[in-house]
Design a protein around this motif. Structure first.
Motif, PDB file in Angstrom:
ATOM      1  N   ILE A 117      11.568   5.825  -4.084  1.00 45.91           N
ATOM      2  CA  ILE A 117      10.719   4.701  -3.686  1.00 45.91           C
ATOM      3  C   ILE A 117      11.575   3.516  -3.272  1.00 45.91           C
ATOM      4  CG2 ILE A 117       9.017   3.009  -4.483  1.00 45.91           C
ATOM      5  CD1 ILE A 117       7.886   5.146  -6.322  1.00 45.91           C
ATOM      6  N   ARG A 118      12.586   3.204  -4.084  1.00 46.99           N
ATOM      7  CA  ARG A 118      13.472   2.083  -3.758  1.00 46.99           C
ATOM      8  C   ARG A 118      14.182   2.318  -2.429  1.00 46.99           C
ATOM      9  NH1 ARG A 118      15.779  -2.032  -6.476  1.00 46.99           N
ATOM     10  NH2 ARG A 118      14.978  -1.293  -8.491  1.00 46.99           N
TER      11      ARG A 118
ATOM     12  N   LEU B 198       9.995  -8.935  -3.698  1.00 50.54           N
ATOM     13  CA  LEU B 198       9.114  -9.197  -4.844  1.00 50.54           C
ATOM     14  C   LEU B 198       8.145  -8.031  -5.035  1.00 50.54           C
ATOM     15  CD1 LEU B 198       7.210 -12.509  -5.559  1.00 50.54           C
ATOM     16  CD2 LEU B 198       5.973 -10.363  -5.492  1.00 50.54           C
ATOM     17  N   THR B 199       7.539  -7.587  -3.951  1.00 56.26           N
ATOM     18  CA  THR B 199       6.591  -6.479  -4.017  1.00 56.26           C
ATOM     19  C   THR B 199       7.271  -5.214  -4.505  1.00 56.26           C
ATOM     20  OG1 THR B 199       5.281  -7.428  -2.212  1.00 56.26           O
ATOM     21  CG2 THR B 199       4.985  -5.084  -2.672  1.00 56.26           C
ATOM     22  N   LEU B 200       8.476  -4.945  -4.013  1.00 56.86           N
ATOM     23  CA  LEU B 200       9.224  -3.761  -4.433  1.00 56.86           C
ATOM     24  C   LEU B 200       9.488  -3.774  -5.933  1.00 56.86           C
ATOM     25  CD1 LEU B 200      10.927  -1.229  -4.053  1.00 56.86           C
ATOM     26  CD2 LEU B 200      12.801  -2.670  -3.246  1.00 56.86           C
ATOM     27  N   ASP B 201       9.942  -4.917  -6.444  1.00 58.07           N
ATOM     28  CA  ASP B 201      10.213  -5.026  -7.876  1.00 58.07           C
ATOM     29  C   ASP B 201       8.941  -4.839  -8.700  1.00 58.07           C
ATOM     30  OD1 ASP B 201      12.844  -5.460  -7.307  1.00 58.07           O
ATOM     31  OD2 ASP B 201      12.835  -7.606  -7.750  1.00 58.07           O
ATOM     32  N   GLY B 202       7.831  -5.392  -8.211  1.00 57.94           N
ATOM     33  CA  GLY B 202       6.561  -5.240  -8.917  1.00 57.94           C
ATOM     34  C   GLY B 202       6.099  -3.799  -8.954  1.00 57.94           C
ATOM     35  N   ILE B 203       6.245  -3.096  -7.840  1.00 61.92           N
ATOM     36  CA  ILE B 203       5.830  -1.692  -7.767  1.00 61.92           C
ATOM     37  C   ILE B 203       6.648  -0.839  -8.729  1.00 61.92           C
ATOM     38  CG2 ILE B 203       5.870   0.345  -6.270  1.00 61.92           C
ATOM     39  CD1 ILE B 203       5.068  -1.555  -3.974  1.00 61.92           C
ATOM     40  N   LEU B 204       7.955  -1.057  -8.761  1.00 67.20           N
ATOM     41  CA  LEU B 204       8.810  -0.282  -9.658  1.00 67.20           C
ATOM     42  C   LEU B 204       8.500  -0.596 -11.128  1.00 67.20           C
ATOM     43  CD1 LEU B 204      12.232  -0.464  -7.755  1.00 67.20           C
ATOM     44  CD2 LEU B 204      10.615   1.453  -7.873  1.00 67.20           C
ATOM     45  N   ALA B 205       8.171  -1.871 -11.407  1.00 60.38           N
ATOM     46  CA  ALA B 205       7.814  -2.245 -12.781  1.00 60.38           C
ATOM     47  C   ALA B 205       6.511  -1.569 -13.199  1.00 60.38           C
ATOM     48  CB  ALA B 205       7.682  -3.761 -12.889  1.00 60.38           C
TER      49      ALA B 205
ATOM     50  N   LYS C  60       0.831  -1.204   0.000  1.00 64.91           N
ATOM     51  CA  LYS C  60       0.000   0.000   0.000  1.00 64.91           C
ATOM     52  C   LYS C  60       0.866   1.255   0.000  1.00 64.91           C
ATOM     53  CE  LYS C  60      -3.896   2.030   2.496  1.00 64.91           C
ATOM     54  NZ  LYS C  60      -4.861   1.826   3.611  1.00 64.91           N
ATOM     55  N   LYS C  61       1.903   1.231   0.806  1.00 62.06           N
ATOM     56  CA  LYS C  61       2.808   2.382   0.890  1.00 62.06           C
ATOM     57  C   LYS C  61       3.512   2.619  -0.441  1.00 62.06           C
ATOM     58  CE  LYS C  61       6.775   3.988   3.633  1.00 62.06           C
ATOM     59  NZ  LYS C  61       7.676   3.637   4.774  1.00 62.06           N
ATOM     60  N   GLY C  62       3.989   1.536  -1.055  1.00 65.34           N
ATOM     61  CA  GLY C  62       4.695   1.655  -2.322  1.00 65.34           C
ATOM     62  C   GLY C  62       3.809   2.192  -3.434  1.00 65.34           C
TER      63      GLY C  62
END
Length: 265
Positions: A124-125, A220-227, A109-111
């Motif tokens: 973000i990262r 995994l969530t971080l990579d998805g958010i950036l993608a 949610k935060k991302g």
């Protein structure tokens, strides 16, 4: 819920008791209040002396987490992120603001909220990786408590045995009490070794494993958010995130999707 830890501890205790019975022993003889008080009280006290008082609040929480652990489900996170990628691709990133309100995972949610706010990808990262590092530190601190307890318990048990033998030597004039007294003395060592290897160290190991899984899920969530922020196609986002799964898990997920499509058709 993953009940491997309580089941494993239960199996170990049953195996110990059954083997004792098979050798002609009586498991009831292990119920020695003085030895148990020394092992549990002494181990907790010595461990407390090595950390902050505030850190000891993680003792109960760590036991609860190990016994009733709920591992993050990567497949669910992948499905959610792919869904948000489809929404962003069709309707734009700003539409994700309303979707983010219903997300239960605070990290995701935060991302996504930062993505909607137009934050720079590097910002973000940095922020989300900071959250991951903080989580790692908390898990390490909790694991250290149980690892220390696993190290101190056998030594406290030896201390109890020495105390018992001192008592035995003080009462050599009464031979009839020597057997029970020596047996009681070694009960402390047994409790020390048993609690270390059947309770404390397994809990430390479980917390370590659960920490690894949680870090992997957040990465995994971080990579998805950036993608999603980059505007990647949903299919590309999915393929990127599937790399976090083991081959057999990918195959199972693909099979489930194929079956779902076939049923829908």
């Amino acid at each position: 819920m993953d009940f491997a830890t309580p089941i494993g501890i239960g199996v170990a205790l049953v195996a110990i008791m059954v083997s004792m019975i098979m050798d002609g022993g009586n498991p009831a003889s292990l119920i020695a209040p003085s030895s148990m008080l020394l092992i549990f009280g002494g181990t907790i006290g010595v461990t407390m002396a090595t950390v902050r008082l505030k850190d000891m609040s993680m003792l109960i929480g760590g036991i609860k987490s190990a016994m009733l652990a709920k591992a993050p489900v990567a497949e669910e996170s992948i499905a959610d992120l792919v869904k948000y990628a489809e929404v962003a691709r069709k309707e734009g990133l700003l539409v994700l603001e309303s979707a983010a309100k219903d997300i239960e995972d605070p990290f995701m949610k935060k991302g996504l909220q930062m993505v909607v706010d137009g934050s720079d990808p590097e910002v973000i990262r940095m922020i989300l990786e900071g959250d991951i590092d903080s989580m790692k530190a908390r898990h390490k601190a909790a694991g250290k408590i149980f690892k220390d307890m696993g190290g101190y318990a056998p030594t406290i048990g030896i201390l109890g045995t020495v105390m018992g033998l001192v008592h035995v030597l003080q009462n050599l004039s009464n031979p009839s009490t020597l057997g029970p007294a020596i047996s009681a003395a070694f009960t402390a060592t047994l409790w020390g070794v048993m609690t270390a290897n059947v309770i404390w160290l397994p809990i430390e190991g479980k917390l370590h494993r659960m920490g690894e899984l949680e870090v992997k899920a957040k990465q995994l969530t971080l990579d998805g958010i950036l993608a999603i922020q980059e505007g990647s196609a949903p299919r590309i986002v999915e393929q990127q995130l599937l790399t976090y799964l083991a081959p057999k898990d990918r195959e199972a997920l693909e099979a489930a999707k194929a079956a779902s499509k076939k049923k829908a058709a």
